[in-house]
Design a protein around this motif. Structure first.
Motif, short mmCIF file in Angstrom:
data_model
loop_
_atom_site.label_atom_id
_atom_site.label_comp_id
_atom_site.label_asym_id
_atom_site.label_seq_id
_atom_site.Cartn_x
_atom_site.Cartn_y
_atom_site.Cartn_z
N ARG A 1 45.87 46.10 48.58
CA ARG A 1 44.96 47.23 48.46
C ARG A 1 45.64 48.47 47.91
O ARG A 1 45.06 49.55 47.87
N ARG B 1 40.61 38.29 47.40
CA ARG B 1 41.86 38.93 47.80
C ARG B 1 41.92 39.14 49.30
O ARG B 1 43.00 39.16 49.89
N ARG B 2 40.78 39.32 49.93
CA ARG B 2 40.77 39.54 51.37
C ARG B 2 40.84 38.23 52.15
O ARG B 2 41.43 38.17 53.22
N GLN C 1 33.55 41.55 40.17
CA GLN C 1 34.44 42.42 40.93
C GLN C 1 34.35 42.13 42.43
O GLN C 1 35.37 42.14 43.14
N ARG D 1 36.30 38.89 43.15
CA ARG D 1 37.75 39.11 43.16
C ARG D 1 38.17 39.84 44.43
O ARG D 1 39.17 39.48 45.07
N ARG D 2 37.41 40.86 44.80
CA ARG D 2 37.73 41.64 46.00
C ARG D 2 37.68 40.76 47.24
O ARG D 2 38.57 40.82 48.10
N THR D 3 36.65 39.93 47.35
CA THR D 3 36.51 39.07 48.53
C THR D 3 37.61 38.02 48.58
O THR D 3 38.16 37.72 49.65
#
Length: 692
Positions: free
Chosen positions: A368, A94-95, A87, A90-92
């Motif tokens: 987001r 996307r940023r 997770q 994936r979050r990093t």
């Protein structure tokens, strides 16, 4: 343009969203750290646009990035949530990736429209390196091999910092994931982080003194700054300053960030060594100032950072960092200028703010969105667009690199002399018929002297003395070539003479290192102590090997124009003379410069210039009288020679003579032109050596 590649700061991508590790009951959102990020990016942009120097924002961003990301990992690991590592990845991603992909696509398009095609390969290489988070190593290797360094600053050069952070994220994720198998994840991570930070700090300090050009980009040297933030994240739940110390800590931190670029004027030559403790400690002071303290109890300094204007700037910090540098570089390219005036700088900043805000609104925020139906649709649309941009960027960059890499270069070593007289057009009045220039602007970069191709020249990071033999290895007479690549590029001419007159050539060469015994040896403003130590050993080797003659360079260009023979060259002459060695000193060839900035002949020609307009006035390149003549008269064993008339006319130093391209970059001869200098060199050396 005379911009140093060492002034590009990284940007933190982690936000302060509930990332302050804290004990139960404390209010943890750190809006002041949003403002600190905004302050840092503001300084970075202003210093880049008008001052061209390090502001300290690089270090602030790295500390914040290490603090936020490590804190996030620790909380996820301690939560016991299944699949937390995936997770976070994936979050990093996307940023990091979407905004970068948009910027890379914009840069690729602008490059094809605005830059000469001779620079496309550099941009293509750096585009792929940026996408793979390896841009810092690409730039470090370019510095290590300065023949590959482009004096025209790349619009993507600033992305080295994203690579450093991306590599750090992978490493710290692995460390936390391994430690998460234990119930004591935080103490184990803390021990590893502190030990690694100490090792990195020592390594960075040593790198400043030995190889700063590499050190500035080195992930292992930069690591201690990120790890300082990581260490703060580890101790955050237990960190709380006394009330009387909170205000002074915040004030010190803000002052340190603001004043760093002024207090440490040569940060590009000193960071990330011990000098970087100022911005690192300043950022740490702000982080610690109100750790585990509710916003209602913050002092004036922290409330100032939490002002909505500062937080807004912090919100767009990442896209602003990505956009401002390429916008600045393309603006300078369009203006053909090395600097920005007040009005132009305001325009660059305004455009950068506008596109950064648009990127934040249309790329970052949709990713987001909550999983409502409109939010999911917009997110999918953005992800699809970004994926197409990434595919397009990779395809264009790879296709160009493949096309250039597989082109068949002409065999310039076998050019017909009657069509390609080269230097003899100047020195021997040979006629120059109509014929295509050789090498071409795309082939020139590979038209290099043998030692570079054979690995017989020490690079920036090689202290050892490397020697190789050329010419007739069985000959009884020997010429030793000693010094930098400006000695090396005369080897093709000497090889022709060695074949004709039977002598051996022994090389003692190091990039960027003319023979010098000076304690403070530098190249392009960078300290190179290895050059001093290498030179001393070469002098000792020459004294032991006893060549018949030593061939080296006797002048160098002056920043104000013309050329000079610096005092440290005379020290070398004295040392060689003391060993009873005969020395031929060559006047250095002109370096292509405009407004104190170097430029490549190939770029100028590809942009539509001609052999004259891309050259230099002789009066700008060379002093009226060779500056080595007078000092050489004091040394009976020093014999100065000057082949400037085989490179320049009485009025201009053109970049093409006798249908041959003179320079393969901004200051090195092509091997093809060097071979054409064999005749003029032989006629000059003959009376000196007495061998023919």
């Amino acid at each position: 343009m005379a911009w140093s590649p060492s002034v590009f700061p990284p940007v933190t991508v982690a936000r302060a969203e509930s990332t302050s590790a804290r004990p139960s009951g404390a209010t943890g959102y750190r809006s002041d750290l949003d403002g600190l990020r905004g302050l840092a990016i503001g300084l970075v942009v202003v210093f880049h646009v008008w001052f061209g120097r390090v502001s300290g924002g690089v270090d602030v961003f790295l500390v914040l990035s290490g603090f936020f990301f490590t804190g996030l990992l620790l909380r996820r690991a301690e939560s016991g949530e299944i699949g937390w590592a995936w997770q976070v990845v994936r979050r990093t991603a996307r940023r990091l990736v979407p905004a970068m992909a948009v910027v890379l696509a914009g840069v690729v398009v602008a490059t094809m429209l605005m830059l000469p095609y001779t620079q496309w390969s550099d941009v293509a290489t750096q585009t792929l390196a940026s996408l793979l988070f390896a841009q810092n190593w690409e730039l470090a290797l370019s510095w290590a091999d300065y023949l590959a360094a482009d004096p025209s600053v790349s619009p993507l050069q600033h992305l080295w910092s994203m690579s450093v952070q991306g590599q750090f994220y992978v490493l710290v994720l692995l460390v936390v994931a391994v430690c998460a198998r234990s119930a004591r994840v935080r103490p184990y991570v803390g021990v590893i982080v502190i030990a690694a930070a100490a090792a990195s700090f020592v390594y960075a300090g040593r790198g400043v003194a030995t190889q700063q050009g590499w050190n500035y980009y080195d992930t292992f040297a930069r690591g201690w700054e990120l790890l300082a933030g990581a260490a703060l994240a580890v101790v955050a739940p237990y960190l709380s300053l006394p009330r009387w110390l909170r205000g002074p800590a915040a004030v010190f931190g803000i002052a340190g960030v603001v004043l760093c670029g002024w207090v440490i004027a040569d940060g590009a030559n000193r960071f990330p060594g011990p000098a970087a403790l100022l911005p690192v400690c300043a950022a740490a002071a702000v982080i610690m100032s109100v750790s585990n303290v509710a916003p209602g109890e913050w002092g004036a300094a922290n409330r100032l950072l939490a002002h909505p204007a500062m937080r807004w700037l912090g919100d767009i910090a990442y896209p602003l960092y990505l956009w401002h540098w390429p916008i600045l570089i393309f603006f300078l390219t369009e203006r053909d200028s090395a600097g920005v005036d007040l009005l132009g700088g305001v325009g660059v900043i305004a455009v950068s703010l506008a596109v950064a805000w648009l990127t934040h609104q249309w790329i970052e925020l949709p990713l987001r969105e909550k999983r409502s139906r409109p939010g999911v649709f917009v997110r999918r649309l953005v992800l699809t667009t970004v994926s197409m941009l990434v595919a397009a960027v990779v395809t264009v960059a790879a296709v160009w690199q493949f096309a250039v890499g597989h082109a068949s270069p002409p065999r310039t070593a076998e050019l017909a002399v009657n069509e390609y007289p080269g230097a003899e057009a100047l020195a021997g009045n040979a006629s120059t018929p109509d014929a295509p220039m050789r090498p071409t602007v795309l082939d020139a970069g590979d038209d290099l002297p043998p030692p570079t191709l054979d690995g017989c020249i020490a690079d920036w990071n090689t202290r050892a003395v490397i020697t190789c033999t050329y010419g007739d290895p069985d000959a009884e007479r020997t010429i030793a070539m000693a010094g930098s690549s400006h000695v090396e590029h005369w080897l093709p001419a000497l090889q022709v003479l060695a074949t004709q007159h039977s002598f051996r050539i022994q090389v003692y060469l190091k990039m960027g290192c003319p023979l010098t015994l000076a304690e403070d040896a530098t190249y392009a403003g960078e300290s190179i102590p290895d050059c001093r130590d290498w030179s001393r050993e070469v002098v000792e080797r020459l004294a032991a090997d006893r060549p018949d003659w030593v061939f080296t360079i006797g002048t160098r260009p002056r920043d104000a124009g013309g050329d000079e023979t610096p005092p440290e060259y005379l020290d070398v002459w004295s040392a060689l003379s003391a060993h009873g060695l005969n020395v031929v000193t060559m006047r250095d060839t002109p370096w292509l410069r405009r407004d104190s900035g170097r430029y490549r002949a190939t770029d100028c020609l590809a942009a539509g210039g001609d052999r004259i307009s891309c050259g230099m006035r002789r009066t700008d390149a060379l002093a009226p009288v060779s500056p080595q003549l007078e000092p050489a008269s004091r040394f009976p064993s020093i014999f100065p020679i000057d082949l400037s008339d085989a490179v320049c006319t009485p009025t201009v130093c053109a970049v093409v003579e006798g249908n041959i391209l003179v320079y393969h970059d901004e200051h090195h001869l092509t091997a093809t032109y060097a071979r054409s200098l064999a005749g003029p060199l032989g006629r000059t050396l003959g009376p000196v050596l007495g061998w023919w």
